[in-house]
Write a protein that holds these residues in place. Structure first.
Motif, PDB file in Angstrom:
ATOM      1  N   ILE A   1       0.857  -1.186   0.000  1.00 12.06           N
ATOM      2  CA  ILE A   1       0.000   0.000   0.000  1.00 12.06           C
ATOM      3  C   ILE A   1       0.882   1.221   0.000  1.00 12.06           C
ATOM      4  N   TRP A   2       0.604   2.117  -0.918  1.00 15.71           N
ATOM      5  CA  TRP A   2       1.342   3.371  -1.004  1.00 15.71           C
ATOM      6  C   TRP A   2       0.400   4.481  -0.584  1.00 15.71           C
ATOM      7  N   SER A   3       0.788   5.308   0.324  1.00 17.15           N
ATOM      8  CA  SER A   3      -0.062   6.364   0.851  1.00 17.15           C
ATOM      9  C   SER A   3       0.438   7.718   0.358  1.00 17.15           C
ATOM     10  N   THR A   4      -0.493   8.595   0.023  1.00 14.44           N
ATOM     11  CA  THR A   4      -0.156   9.944  -0.405  1.00 14.44           C
ATOM     12  C   THR A   4      -1.259  10.891   0.026  1.00 14.44           C
ATOM     13  N   ASN A   5      -0.961  12.163   0.036  1.00 15.17           N
ATOM     14  CA  ASN A   5      -1.961  13.182   0.356  1.00 15.17           C
ATOM     15  C   ASN A   5      -2.292  13.960  -0.900  1.00 15.17           C
ATOM     16  N   LEU A   6      -3.517  14.396  -0.985  1.00 12.61           N
ATOM     17  CA  LEU A   6      -3.931  15.268  -2.077  1.00 12.61           C
ATOM     18  C   LEU A   6      -4.243  16.629  -1.492  1.00 12.61           C
ATOM     19  N   ARG A   7      -3.766  17.667  -2.170  1.00 15.32           N
ATOM     20  CA  ARG A   7      -4.091  19.028  -1.743  1.00 15.32           C
ATOM     21  C   ARG A   7      -4.887  19.672  -2.861  1.00 15.32           C
ATOM     22  N   PHE A   8      -5.939  20.344  -2.499  1.00 15.29           N
ATOM     23  CA  PHE A   8      -6.775  21.044  -3.470  1.00 15.29           C
ATOM     24  C   PHE A   8      -6.780  22.529  -3.130  1.00 15.29           C
ATOM     25  N   ASN A   9      -6.206  23.338  -4.006  1.00 12.07           N
ATOM     26  CA  ASN A   9      -6.227  24.786  -3.849  1.00 12.07           C
ATOM     27  C   ASN A   9      -7.586  25.266  -4.360  1.00 12.07           C
ATOM     28  N   LEU A  10      -8.475  25.556  -3.437  1.00 12.43           N
ATOM     29  CA  LEU A  10      -9.856  25.881  -3.811  1.00 12.43           C
ATOM     30  C   LEU A  10      -9.992  27.250  -4.474  1.00 12.43           C
ATOM     31  N   ASP A  11      -8.887  27.991  -4.565  1.00 19.70           N
ATOM     32  CA  ASP A  11      -8.911  29.254  -5.302  1.00 19.70           C
ATOM     33  C   ASP A  11      -8.792  29.016  -6.811  1.00 19.70           C
ATOM     34  N   LYS A  12      -8.389  27.822  -7.192  1.00 20.15           N
ATOM     35  CA  LYS A  12      -8.208  27.496  -8.615  1.00 20.15           C
ATOM     36  C   LYS A  12      -9.318  26.555  -9.076  1.00 20.15           C
ATOM     37  N   SER A  13      -9.852  26.867 -10.237  1.00 21.84           N
ATOM     38  CA  SER A  13     -11.048  26.200 -10.746  1.00 21.84           C
ATOM     39  C   SER A  13     -10.958  24.671 -10.836  1.00 21.84           C
ATOM     40  N   PRO A  14      -9.933  24.095 -11.475  1.00 26.98           N
ATOM     41  CA  PRO A  14      -9.963  22.627 -11.606  1.00 26.98           C
ATOM     42  C   PRO A  14      -9.891  21.916 -10.260  1.00 26.98           C
ATOM     43  N   TYR A  15      -9.138  22.487  -9.322  1.00 30.45           N
ATOM     44  CA  TYR A  15      -9.052  21.880  -7.999  1.00 30.45           C
ATOM     45  C   TYR A  15     -10.382  21.990  -7.245  1.00 30.45           C
ATOM     46  N   ARG A  16     -10.990  23.159  -7.360  1.00 31.65           N
ATOM     47  CA  ARG A  16     -12.286  23.376  -6.707  1.00 31.65           C
ATOM     48  C   ARG A  16     -13.332  22.420  -7.278  1.00 31.65           C
ATOM     49  N   GLU A  17     -13.312  22.251  -8.597  1.00 32.53           N
ATOM     50  CA  GLU A  17     -14.270  21.349  -9.241  1.00 32.53           C
ATOM     51  C   GLU A  17     -14.036  19.899  -8.815  1.00 32.53           C
ATOM     52  N   ALA A  18     -12.774  19.465  -8.808  1.00 33.72           N
ATOM     53  CA  ALA A  18     -12.447  18.096  -8.390  1.00 33.72           C
ATOM     54  C   ALA A  18     -12.856  17.862  -6.935  1.00 33.72           C
ATOM     55  N   TYR A  19     -12.560  18.821  -6.084  1.00 27.19           N
ATOM     56  CA  TYR A  19     -12.929  18.708  -4.673  1.00 27.19           C
ATOM     57  C   TYR A  19     -14.442  18.606  -4.523  1.00 27.19           C
ATOM     58  N   GLY A  20     -15.170  19.410  -5.299  1.00 27.42           N
ATOM     59  CA  GLY A  20     -16.632  19.366  -5.248  1.00 27.42           C
ATOM     60  C   GLY A  20     -17.169  17.996  -5.634  1.00 27.42           C
ATOM     61  N   TYR A  21     -16.601  17.416  -6.694  1.00 27.57           N
ATOM     62  CA  TYR A  21     -17.031  16.069  -7.100  1.00 27.57           C
ATOM     63  C   TYR A  21     -16.766  15.047  -6.005  1.00 27.57           C
ATOM     64  N   LEU A  22     -15.570  15.088  -5.436  1.00 25.18           N
ATOM     65  CA  LEU A  22     -15.224  14.111  -4.408  1.00 25.18           C
ATOM     66  C   LEU A  22     -16.050  14.308  -3.140  1.00 25.18           C
ATOM     67  N   LYS A  23     -16.277  15.555  -2.767  1.00 21.16           N
ATOM     68  CA  LYS A  23     -17.034  15.834  -1.547  1.00 21.16           C
ATOM     69  C   LYS A  23     -18.503  15.432  -1.691  1.00 21.16           C
ATOM     70  N   ASN A  24     -19.069  15.652  -2.877  1.00 23.43           N
ATOM     71  CA  ASN A  24     -20.506  15.417  -3.074  1.00 23.43           C
ATOM     72  C   ASN A  24     -20.836  14.085  -3.733  1.00 23.43           C
ATOM     73  N   MET A  25     -19.845  13.226  -3.943  1.00 25.97           N
ATOM     74  CA  MET A  25     -20.136  11.965  -4.634  1.00 25.97           C
ATOM     75  C   MET A  25     -21.017  11.063  -3.772  1.00 25.97           C
ATOM     76  N   ASP A  26     -21.808  10.265  -4.435  1.00 24.48           N
ATOM     77  CA  ASP A  26     -22.738   9.359  -3.776  1.00 24.48           C
ATOM     78  C   ASP A  26     -21.960   8.194  -3.164  1.00 24.48           C
ATOM     79  N   ARG A  27     -21.966   8.117  -1.868  1.00 30.12           N
ATOM     80  CA  ARG A  27     -21.194   7.082  -1.170  1.00 30.12           C
ATOM     81  C   ARG A  27     -21.823   5.698  -1.316  1.00 30.12           C
TER      82      ARG A  27
END
Length: 132
Positions: free
Chosen positions: A2-28
């Motif tokens: 298992i390889w572990s990593t962190n993801l950082r999303f700069n919410l001031d930038k559009s693609p990161y904000r969009e990706a974060y929104g998808y991940l946060k609101n995805m249907d679990r």
């Protein structure tokens, strides 16, 4: 392994904000694992890059295929909607062309009537339309 990593999303930038929104609101219930979603997205991204590098017209053809598929689907829906009235008109037109046959007539008389009607239909066709 298992390889572990962190993801950082700069919410001031559009693609990161969009990706974060998808991940946060995805249907679990549908997507149980964020790790799996991210892994699939990364794989698809790099596969797409490879296809684009090997085939410069890949995206154009893909858009054209999507466009053609939308047209085919729209035509299919239109035909499905129009088919009942078309068939009703066709059946009505064919029923009105059936000659009156008396109950006492024989099968051979009916066949002769149909043959006469088919001859006139063939004679009415203009076979010289090619090249005009």
């Amino acid at each position: 392994m298992i390889w572990s990593t962190n993801l950082r999303f700069n919410l001031d930038k559009s693609p990161y904000r969009e990706a974060y929104g998808y991940l946060k609101n995805m249907d679990r219930n549908t997507h149980k694992s964020i790790n799996k979603v991210v892994a699939i997205a990364v794989c698809e991204h790099f596969k797409r890059l490879e296809k684009s590098a090997n085939d410069p017209y890949f995206e154009t053809r893909e858009r054209e295929d999507n466009f053609v598929n939308r047209i085919v689907e729209a035509v299919k829906i239109a035909v499905e909607k129009a088919m009942p009235s078309f068939m009703a008109a066709y059946i009505t037109a064919n029923l009105s062309n059936i000659p009156n046959v008396s109950i006492g007539s024989t099968v051979s008389e009916n066949v002769v009537l149909k043959e006469e009607n088919s001859d006139t239909a063939v004679n009415d066709i203009d076979f010289e339309f090619v090249g005009e």
